[in-house]
Each structure stands twice: as structure tokens, then as C-alpha cells.
Scaffold this active site. Structure first.
Site, PDB file in Angstrom:
ATOM      1  N   CYS A  12       0.664  -1.249   0.370  1.00 48.47           N
ATOM      2  CA  CYS A  12       0.300   0.230   0.355  1.00 48.47           C
ATOM      3  C   CYS A  12       0.924   0.876   0.294  1.00 48.47           C
ATOM      4  CB  CYS A  12      -0.620   0.469   1.174  1.00 48.47           C
ATOM      5  SG  CYS A  12      -2.214   1.278   1.446  1.00 48.47           S
ATOM      6  N   CYS A  16      -0.442   4.118   2.381  1.00 44.96           N
ATOM      7  CA  CYS A  16      -0.409   3.493   3.574  1.00 44.96           C
ATOM      8  C   CYS A  16       0.962   4.134   4.544  1.00 44.96           C
ATOM      9  CB  CYS A  16      -0.419   2.272   4.296  1.00 44.96           C
ATOM     10  SG  CYS A  16      -2.017   2.013   3.022  1.00 44.96           S
ATOM     11  N   ASP A  17       2.174   3.576   2.854  1.00 43.10           N
ATOM     12  CA  ASP A  17       3.934   3.659   3.107  1.00 43.10           C
ATOM     13  C   ASP A  17       4.356   3.934   2.840  1.00 43.10           C
ATOM     14  OD1 ASP A  17       3.449   1.526   5.613  1.00 43.10           O
ATOM     15  OD2 ASP A  17       3.071  -0.189   4.413  1.00 43.10           O
TER      16      ASP A  17
END
Ligand code: NDP
Length: 333
Positions: free
Chosen positions: A157, A160-161
Site C-alpha cells: 500500500c 499507507c507507507d
């Protein structure tokens, strides 16, 4: 195995078969899944006195339990780890009386209300309303090295990261719209993005391919397959095979700090497909602007019905919608 142990195992077996042939436990609102969608549905349903029972599933806490830091969920200004955030969700759902249980739903019968649900092939439940929040599973390449760095250099992701790789070099694997989108997103944060595509063309839409090609710090590596993610404690590189299986096959090593998978997701909808309408990939179809499925009283929320956004915050929002739709459903009965 000792005689004592054998007796106990037989007793367990007997108990399970007794339960299968016995009475169904009656539940007003059953929630399947324990990610942000399931727990949010539980918080709202419990506060609306729907007395929800939540079955956690195989991966209690959902996909977030495999991520490290979550920095984009409002309400956590300092960030929070995925597992801690899911414990907070759980505690909040419990505070209002949600009955949270271990176990995995193994089959359902949605042919008529109340709906029948079997947990762990043994416990039988009859539910007036069912909220499906079983999520989706990101596909991985299946490499040992990829598992070693999962949650610490290997991610599925970028939204997200990606931030953890600001001004660093990363690689994205995949040739679809997700890979193209994630590569462009990461290019805005990172110094360099390698996009690793196994064929000599991308499957993504023409518009997305153009975007990728126009982005200066993306280097497209067509006909490259990943052999190994390398590093000691953190990811420092990746070994690729160019034109795998051909006479001019070649090993290529690149230096990277982060390795992103974008080779698709599998929505966890298999056990519902007999009754619930899904799209060609398996995502549950919901009626626009609601959490309603084609079966009255069965609602879906979170990643199992969302091929586009797939964020904790959007999953939580759709969990709220599913609980509110359930409440309305009871009011209309
Ligand atoms: P897709 O299934 O479309 O693409 C998966 C990609 O991963 C393919 O290029 C495939 O390669 C590659 N792949 C699969 N397995 C491997 C492997 N083992 N090694 C290397 N590469 C591999 O998934 P997406 O998540 O990209 O998209 C899913 C759906 O969601 C699509 O319909 C897409 O259009 C849609 N979507 C739409 C968006 C938008 O409209 N903004 C954004 C994101 C997704 P190959 O091509 O060789 O099979």
C-alpha cells in the site's frame, strides 16, 4: 498420543457435531470481519441497540495488523501502529457491548431470513441482519525474501507507507492501474521509482500509462521479474531477471529502500458468492450510496466491496453506513 488425549479429542468432535445438528443461536445483527469496517459497524450497531455479535475471522484486526505505522488516520496526530489502532477500535466496540468472538465463518445460507451462518464448521447462528466486512487480501509474489521484509521495507500500500520513503528510491511491481497510480503517487514523494512490469506492455489504462511515461523520475522496467528482495535488516535492493526464460535472459540488480507490491487484491467474498452479486474480480456489489447488497438485510462494507479507495478511513466510513442501513432496515420491518 495418550489414551486421555484421544478421549478428549473425541469429546470435542462429538460436541461439534452435536452443535451442527442442534439449535441455532439467534442473533439480531451479525458482523463478519474485524478490520476498521467491521469494528466501526459494531460501534454504531451496538449504540443503536442492535446487540451485534462480531466474528473476527482468521486475521483478527484485518490488514492493518500487518502494517507498521499508520499516519493518515485522523485522530492520531503522532501516528499509531496498525495493531494498536485495531486494539483501540476493538476496545471501543466492546465498550458499547459488542460480543466479539474468535472464529471464522465457514459457510452461509442467505436463501431466506433469518440467515444461517456456520462458524468454524461447528457453531450455528441465525441472524436477522448480516454485515459483511471480510476485507480483501493483497496479492504477494510468494518470495521468501518478500515475507522477511513485510511491514519493514516491503508493502502492498503506497498510500499507507509511501511517506516513509520520502526522497529515497523505491520499486513498484505490477502493470495494472494500481501499479501505475502507486508509481505516480510515489514519484511525488521519492527520488526515483522503478516500475517493474513482467510483460513488454502494461495492462493499465492508456491515460495512466501516459501519466507514468510523462513522470520524469519513474523508470519503466518492462519484461522484468523479481527474483529476490535483498538486504540484511532493511531492504537495500532487489534482484530482477530480464527476459526470463529466453536465451538472452539477464540478471539485473537495483538499489532501493522500499519495495511495493501492486499486483492486485483478492476480495474475501468466496463464501458469499452463491447468494451475493459480485463483480468480475469478486468485489461485492453494493447499491450506490448505501451498504445494501442484492439480499435484503445483508450489507457489505470495507475493502470487500471497494476496489478503488481501500483505505482504513473509507472502510470505517462504510462500516458506519452498513450499521445505519441495518438500523433503518429493522425500523422498516
Ligand atoms: P490488475 O489485475 O488489473 O493488474 C495486476 C497487475 O499485476 C498486472 O499487470 C499483472 O501482470 C501484474 N501481476 C500479477 N501477478 C504478477 C506477478 N506474479 N509478478 C509480476 N506481476 C504480476 O490489478 P489492479 O490492482 O491494478 O487493478 C484492479 C482493478 O481495479 C482493475 O480493473 C483496475 O482497472 C481497477 N483500478 C482502477 C483505478 C482507477 O480507475 N483509478 C485505480 C486502481 C485500480 P500481467 O498484466 O502480466 O497479467
Amino acid at each position: 498420543m495418550s489414551f486421555f488425549k484421544q478421549i478428549n479429542l473425541n469429546e470435542i468432535k462429538d460436541n461439534k457435531s452435536q452443535k451442527l445438528s442442534g439449535e441455532y443461536e439467534k442473533v439480531k445483527c451479525l458482523i463478519i470481519g474485524s478490520g476498521p469496517a467491521g469494528y466501526t459497524a459494531a460501534i454504531y450497531a451496538a449504540r443503536a441497540n442492535l446487540k451485534p455479535v462480531l466474528i473476527q475471522g482468521m486475521e483478527a484486526g484485518g490488514q492493518l495488523t500487518t502494517t507498521t505505522e499508520v499516519e493518515n488516520f485522523p485522530g492520531y496526530p503522532e501516528g499509531v501502529t496498525g495493531p494498536v489502532m485495531m486494539e483501540d477500535f476493538k476496545a471501543q466496540a466492546e465498550r458499547f457491548g459488542t460480543d466479539i468472538r474468535w472464529g471464522e465463518v465457514t459457510s452461509v445460507d442467505f436463501s431466506k431470513r433469518p440467515y444461517k451462518i456456520v462458524v468454524d464448521n461447528s457453531e450455528q447462528i441465525e441472524a436477522e441482519v448480516v454485515i459483511i466486512a471480510t476485507g480483501a487480501t493483497a496479492k504477494y509474489l510468494g518470495l521468501e525474501s518478500e515475507q522477511k521484509f513485510r511491514g519493514g521495507g516491503v508493502s502492498a500500500c503506497a498510500t499507507c507507507d509511501g511517506f516513509f520513503y520520502k526522497d529515497k528510491d523505491v520499486a513498484v511491481v505490477g502493470g495494472g492501474d494500481t501499479a501505475a497510480e502507486e508509481a505516480v503517487y510515489l514519484a511525488g514523494l521519492c527520488k526515483k521509482v522503478y516500475l517493474i512490469v513482467r510483460k513488454n506492455c502494461m495492462r493499465a489504462s492508456k491515460a495512466m500509462i501516459k501519466k507514468v511515461e510523462r513522470t520524469k523520475n519513474i523508470e519503466l522496467l518492462y519484461e522484468h521479474n523479481t527474483k529476490e528482495v535483498t538486504g540484511t535488516n532493511v531492504v537495500t535492493g532487489v534482484t530482477l531477471i530480464k527476459r526470463k526464460g529466453e536465451t538472452n535472459e539477464q540478471e539485473v540488480k537495483i538499489k532501493i529502500d522500499g519495495f511495493f507490491l501492486a499486483i492486485g487484491h483478492k476480495p474475501n467474498s468466496d463464501i458469499f458468492k452463491k447468494y451475493i452479486d459480485v463483480d468480475e474480480v469478486g468485489y461485492i456489489k453494493t447499491i450506490k450510496g448505501s451498504a445494501k447488497t442484492n439480499i435484503p438485510g445483508v450489507f457489505a462494507c470495507g475493502d470487500v466491496q471497494d476496489p478503488v479507495y481501500r483505505q482504513a478511513i473509507t472502510a470505517a466510513a462504510s462500516g458506519c453506513m452498513a450499521a445505519l442501513d441495518s438500523e433503518k432496515f429493522f425500523a422498516e420491518q
